[in-house]
Scaffold this active site. Structure first.
Site, short mmCIF file in Angstrom:
data_model
loop_
_atom_site.label_atom_id
_atom_site.label_comp_id
_atom_site.label_asym_id
_atom_site.label_seq_id
_atom_site.Cartn_x
_atom_site.Cartn_y
_atom_site.Cartn_z
N LEU A 14 0.85 -1.20 0.00
CA LEU A 14 0.00 0.00 0.00
C LEU A 14 0.88 1.24 0.00
O LEU A 14 1.01 1.94 0.99
CB LEU A 14 -0.91 -0.04 1.23
CG LEU A 14 -2.15 0.85 1.26
CD1 LEU A 14 -3.01 0.66 0.04
CD2 LEU A 14 -2.95 0.57 2.51
N HIS A 15 1.50 1.52 -1.16
CA HIS A 15 2.35 2.71 -1.28
C HIS A 15 1.52 3.90 -1.75
O HIS A 15 0.29 3.86 -1.66
CB HIS A 15 3.55 2.43 -2.19
CG HIS A 15 3.19 2.03 -3.58
ND1 HIS A 15 2.80 2.94 -4.53
CD2 HIS A 15 3.13 0.82 -4.19
CE1 HIS A 15 2.53 2.30 -5.67
NE2 HIS A 15 2.73 1.01 -5.48
N ALA A 16 2.13 4.94 -2.25
CA ALA A 16 1.45 6.21 -2.52
C ALA A 16 0.27 6.09 -3.49
O ALA A 16 -0.83 6.56 -3.19
CB ALA A 16 2.45 7.24 -3.04
N SER A 19 -2.63 3.98 -2.11
CA SER A 19 -3.22 4.72 -0.99
C SER A 19 -4.11 5.85 -1.51
O SER A 19 -5.21 6.07 -1.01
CB SER A 19 -2.13 5.30 -0.09
OG SER A 19 -1.39 4.28 0.52
#
Length: 90
Positions: A14-16, A19
């Site tokens: 769940l990176h940028a 997200s």
């Protein structure tokens, strides 16, 4: 209020970008949205809150929704995660 365990399936976690996609979709619903992970509870409509989870691939999150459209929101959010946020594995 409804709660459901959701597993992150995309390899980068769940990176940028995932997200941002999660927050954008959650914000389109009226229901309150919180995510539980490792004893933390964050506002699922806050990019900063979601990013602080640093959820890796395989992490099991608990989505909590409460409001007039909670069932529709849960279905949409679950579909987004199941579809790896619309991204190819990185």
């Amino acid at each position: 209020m409804i709660k459901k365990k959701i597993t992150i399936k995309n390899s980068a976690g769940l990176h940028a970008r995932p997200s941002a996609a999660l927050v954008k979709l959650a914000s389109s619903f009226d229901s309150d949205f919180h995510i539980h992970l490792y004893g933390y509870k964050v506002n699922g409509k806050s990019i900063l809150g979601v990013m602080t989870l640093a959820a890796e691939c395989g992490a099991e999150l608990e989505f909590e929704l409460e409001g007039p459209d909670e069932k529709e929101a849960m279905a949409a959010l679950e579909e987004l995660v199941d579809n790896k946020f619309g991204m190819k594995d990185e």
